[in-house]
Design a protein around this motif. Structure first.
Motif, short mmCIF file in Angstrom:
data_model
loop_
_atom_site.label_atom_id
_atom_site.label_comp_id
_atom_site.label_asym_id
_atom_site.label_seq_id
_atom_site.Cartn_x
_atom_site.Cartn_y
_atom_site.Cartn_z
N PHE A 163 0.87 -1.19 0.00
CA PHE A 163 0.00 0.00 0.00
C PHE A 163 0.90 1.24 0.00
O PHE A 163 2.06 1.13 0.40
CB PHE A 163 -0.91 0.00 1.25
CG PHE A 163 -0.16 0.21 2.53
CD1 PHE A 163 -0.03 1.48 3.09
CD2 PHE A 163 0.47 -0.85 3.19
CE1 PHE A 163 0.68 1.68 4.26
CE2 PHE A 163 1.19 -0.66 4.36
CZ PHE A 163 1.30 0.62 4.90
N PRO A 164 0.42 2.38 -0.46
CA PRO A 164 1.29 3.56 -0.48
C PRO A 164 1.57 4.07 0.93
O PRO A 164 0.65 4.50 1.62
CB PRO A 164 0.49 4.59 -1.28
CG PRO A 164 -0.90 4.10 -1.32
CD PRO A 164 -0.91 2.64 -1.05
N GLY A 179 -2.10 9.30 -1.07
CA GLY A 179 -2.89 8.15 -0.61
C GLY A 179 -2.33 7.44 0.60
O GLY A 179 -2.90 6.44 1.04
N PRO A 188 -1.82 6.48 4.32
CA PRO A 188 -2.58 6.69 5.56
C PRO A 188 -1.68 7.03 6.75
O PRO A 188 -2.18 7.30 7.83
CB PRO A 188 -3.26 5.34 5.77
CG PRO A 188 -2.39 4.35 5.08
CD PRO A 188 -1.60 5.06 4.04
N LEU A 189 -0.36 6.99 6.56
CA LEU A 189 0.56 7.18 7.69
C LEU A 189 0.78 8.66 7.98
O LEU A 189 0.78 9.49 7.06
CB LEU A 189 1.91 6.51 7.40
CG LEU A 189 1.89 5.02 7.06
CD1 LEU A 189 3.31 4.50 6.89
CD2 LEU A 189 1.18 4.22 8.13
N PRO A 190 0.99 9.03 9.26
CA PRO A 190 1.29 10.42 9.59
C PRO A 190 2.63 10.85 8.99
O PRO A 190 3.48 10.00 8.68
CB PRO A 190 1.36 10.43 11.12
CG PRO A 190 1.19 9.04 11.57
CD PRO A 190 0.95 8.16 10.43
N LEU A 207 5.95 9.49 10.42
CA LEU A 207 6.21 8.10 10.05
C LEU A 207 6.62 8.00 8.58
O LEU A 207 7.48 7.18 8.21
CB LEU A 207 4.94 7.27 10.32
CG LEU A 207 5.13 5.83 10.77
CD1 LEU A 207 6.11 5.71 11.91
CD2 LEU A 207 3.79 5.20 11.16
N THR A 210 -0.17 -3.81 8.29
CA THR A 210 -0.15 -3.83 6.82
C THR A 210 -1.54 -4.17 6.28
O THR A 210 -2.06 -3.51 5.37
CB THR A 210 0.88 -4.86 6.30
OG1 THR A 210 2.17 -4.48 6.76
CG2 THR A 210 0.89 -4.96 4.80
N MET A 265 -3.95 -1.34 6.83
CA MET A 265 -3.67 -0.21 5.92
C MET A 265 -4.15 -0.51 4.50
O MET A 265 -4.63 0.38 3.80
CB MET A 265 -2.17 0.12 5.90
CG MET A 265 -1.62 0.64 7.20
SD MET A 265 -2.54 2.05 7.83
CE MET A 265 -2.19 1.94 9.56
N VAL A 266 -3.99 -1.76 4.07
CA VAL A 266 -4.49 -2.14 2.74
C VAL A 266 -6.00 -1.90 2.68
O VAL A 266 -6.52 -1.30 1.73
CB VAL A 266 -4.15 -3.61 2.43
CG1 VAL A 266 -4.96 -4.13 1.24
CG2 VAL A 266 -2.66 -3.76 2.13
N TRP A 276 -7.71 0.13 4.61
CA TRP A 276 -7.96 1.57 4.77
C TRP A 276 -7.76 2.31 3.45
O TRP A 276 -8.58 3.14 3.06
CB TRP A 276 -7.02 2.13 5.85
CG TRP A 276 -7.23 3.58 6.13
CD1 TRP A 276 -6.60 4.64 5.54
CD2 TRP A 276 -8.12 4.16 7.09
NE1 TRP A 276 -7.03 5.82 6.07
CE2 TRP A 276 -7.98 5.56 7.03
CE3 TRP A 276 -9.03 3.62 8.01
CZ2 TRP A 276 -8.70 6.42 7.83
CZ3 TRP A 276 -9.74 4.50 8.81
CH2 TRP A 276 -9.59 5.88 8.71
N VAL A 277 -6.66 1.98 2.74
CA VAL A 277 -6.38 2.64 1.45
C VAL A 277 -7.49 2.33 0.45
O VAL A 277 -8.03 3.23 -0.21
CB VAL A 277 -4.99 2.18 0.91
CG1 VAL A 277 -4.80 2.60 -0.54
CG2 VAL A 277 -3.88 2.78 1.76
N ILE A 328 -2.42 6.04 14.67
CA ILE A 328 -2.10 6.37 13.26
C ILE A 328 -3.33 6.87 12.51
O ILE A 328 -3.29 7.88 11.81
CB ILE A 328 -1.49 5.14 12.54
CG1 ILE A 328 -0.14 4.77 13.14
CG2 ILE A 328 -1.35 5.40 11.04
CD1 ILE A 328 0.44 3.47 12.63
N LEU A 329 -4.44 6.14 12.65
CA LEU A 329 -5.61 6.48 11.85
C LEU A 329 -6.64 7.31 12.62
O LEU A 329 -7.60 7.83 12.02
CB LEU A 329 -6.28 5.19 11.34
CG LEU A 329 -5.41 4.28 10.46
CD1 LEU A 329 -6.16 3.01 10.10
CD2 LEU A 329 -4.97 5.00 9.19
#
Lengths: 272, 274
Positions: A190-191, A196, A198-200, A203, B38, B41-42, B44-45, B133-134
């Motif tokens: 994932f990016p 796109g 999602p990381l701050p 990070l 991971t 996040m997949v 979430w994206v 993080i989210l």
């Protein structure tokens, strides 16, 4: 004299690379075994992208599966290799022979890249056949990004090889501990940086210090958004600098270890 | 029982004794947490891009992915016990002592203990990390009752994992190289077929039957019922997990004992792994 040195360097690099290439291509079972992890993980994550509501992103999972094989190879066949060579008594032959260390390490990297290529290609082909993600047509920028990503990644492998030599016998455990966190931060599937992500930001900044992060970001942008060198150059320049820095640090560290080892005898002890 | 306890102690020594035990737990928890993150996040994206993020699904993924890393890390231990034992000549000695089964079972239990601790920590750390993080709080319930039901499901999962582990150990008796190849495939298949990271309904129809027949699917569902709810789904899933787990255990026992007998007759017991 110079000609002899260059010839020796090339012969050593070629020989070391060929050992890896022959070991892989001479044993199809090795290729079959290596495909399993990346392929099934990328299939599972492609299903997850589809389930999350955007099947167009399944390509992120497939590309990640193709590239994660190299990250695994860097850890297991580069970083840990000299440690294993030390245990089997090979390292002492490397140090006492006239073979240049840089040639051995570069040869090892080239062999690793060529040996991992079939696994990577199989994952990409099978994943593409199963999910048909929207890839852009291959371009020069994609090829350049791919090459620079691999050189930076294997450069990091050369640096890690010397570090593992110092750390002793726990190479396997360290590899197990490093593989997933680095895959996560690098955004293999994932990016993790840029558009796109999602990381701050903090990070993302830490993740950007890992060559695989910049490489995966550039690859995704080249493969899925058809970005050209004009847009990717910051990543490519950073990867180039990282490659040089990693190789220089790795070789210097190894030379230092060798010098210390010759004085103390520590490095050449064959561990049981 | 003494043999089993000795084997558990040996297994714990092998799992935790190579360095400081807290460091081992940390080194196991970090990759397990990264693996869970991971996967989240997949989702979430993908879901953000589609405009359909649901925190309930994040809770679904945290539980499933934590349990998947837990199961996939300790189903290896019987195979590892046999292949490492063959390399170090421990296995033939164990075999001569007529306690090969208790040796394998002990190693699995030791690995289960270490892995359970890791899974629980990974569950907690990934929940916290996702919150940080989210900025979302997945709807997970960590009351003593919920955690007790979750722990009970993990114990039931031991029978299915031991069954699968014994089948892999049987395979390891005959394999002399690249013995880790099959478990990698099995672990990957579990990720797809055990509802660890997406519902079985996302699979094409014939494959859904395979997933429903797996004890691991029901172990993960029961765990989700315990920690996410609804709790009324728990008894059914727990029952299915228990029955299928026992069936796998019996099958694993049968296959392992047969393989051991065959291995003894054909001389595979002390054949070293390349």
């Amino acid at each position: 004299m110079l000609r002899h040195s260059v010839e020796l360097w090339l012969r050593v690099a070629f020989s070391r690379a060929m050992i890896r290439v022959l070991a892989t291509y001479g044993d199809p079972l090795w290729i079959v075994v290596n495909i399993g992890g990346p392929l099934l993980t990328s299939i599972a994550l492609a299903f997850l992208y589809g389930f999350a509501g955007l099947p167009q992103l399944t390509g992120f999972a497939i590309l990640g599966g193709g590239m994660v094989a190299y990250w695994g190879n860097v850890l297991w066949s580069m970083a840990a290799q000299l440690n294993w060579d030390k245990r089997s008594g090979m390292l002492y032959l490397y140090f006492t022979s006239p073979a240049p260390l840089t040639a051995l390490l570069i040869g090892m990297s080239l062999g690793g890249i060529l040996g991992t290529l079939p696994s990577s290609i199989f994952v990409l082909i099978i994943g593409t056949l199963l999910f048909n993600p929207p890839f852009s047509p291959p371009t020069i920028s994609l090829l350049l990004t791919f090459i620079l990503t691999l050189t930076a990644l294997y450069g990091m492998g050369i640096s890690l090889a010397s570090l593992y030599l110092i750390l002793g016998r726990e190479a396997e455990e360290i590899n197990d501990a490093l593989f997933e966190p680095v895959s996560f931060l690098s955004g293999v599937y994932f990016p993790s940086i840029g558009r796109g992500s999602p990381l701050p930001l903090a990070l993302q900044a830490i993740a950007s210090l890992i060559p695989l992060t910049l490489g995966m970001d550039a690859l995704r942008r080249a493969v899925f958004y058809a970005e050209s060198i004009a847009e990717l150059w910051p990543n490519l320049a950073a990867l180039f600098i990282m490659t040089l820095a990693a190789i220089i640090v790795g070789v210097k560290a190894l030379s230092y270890i060798e010098t210390i080892g010759r004085k103390t005898g520590d490095i050449l002890v064959t561990l049981k | 029982m003494k043999k089993l306890l000795a084997s558990i102690a040996l297994g714990l020594e092998r799992e935790l004794g190579w360095t400081y035990p807290p460091l081992v737990v940390l080194l196991s928890t970090v990759p397990a947490t990264a693996s869970v993150l991971t996967i989240v996040m997949v989702y979430w994206v993908g879901a953000s891009a589609a405009g359909e993020v649901h925190t309930g699904w994040i809770a679904f993924l945290i539980v499933g992915a934590s349990l998947f890393t837990h199961l996939s890390s300790y189903i290896w231990s019987p195979l590892s016990a046999v292949s490492e034992g063959k390399t170090s000549y421990t296995y033939p000695l164990v075999f001569i002592a007529h306690s090969s089964l208790s040796y394998i079972a002990g190693r699995v239990i030791a690995s289960f203990i270490e892995s359970s601790l890791t899974a629980l920590l990974a569950l907690g750390t990934s929940y916290t990390a996702i919150n940080l993080i989210l900025g979302v709080s997945p709807p997970l319930s960590f009351t003593p009752v919920n955690l007790a039901l979750f722990a009970l499901t993990m114990v039931v999962g031991l029978s299915a994992a031991l069954g699968l582990g014994l089948m892999l150990a049987a395979y390891a008796i005959f394999v002399t190289r690249l013995e880790w190849g099959l478990p990698v495939y099995i672990s990957g298949m579990l990720m797809i077929f055990s509802e660890a990271i997406f519902p079985v309904s996302a699979l094409p129809q014939p494959l859904q039957i395979v997933a429903e027949a797996m004890p691991f699917t029901h172990i993960i569902r029961a765990s989700r019922a315990a920690l996410i709810g609804p709790l009324d789904r728990y008894p059914t899933e727990f029952f299915l997990a228990t029955v299928l787990g026992l069936a796998w255990l019996l099958t694993g026992l049968f296959i392992y004992l047969y393989a051991e007998e065959l291995g003894r007759r054909r001389g595979y017991i002390d054949m070293r792994v390349a």
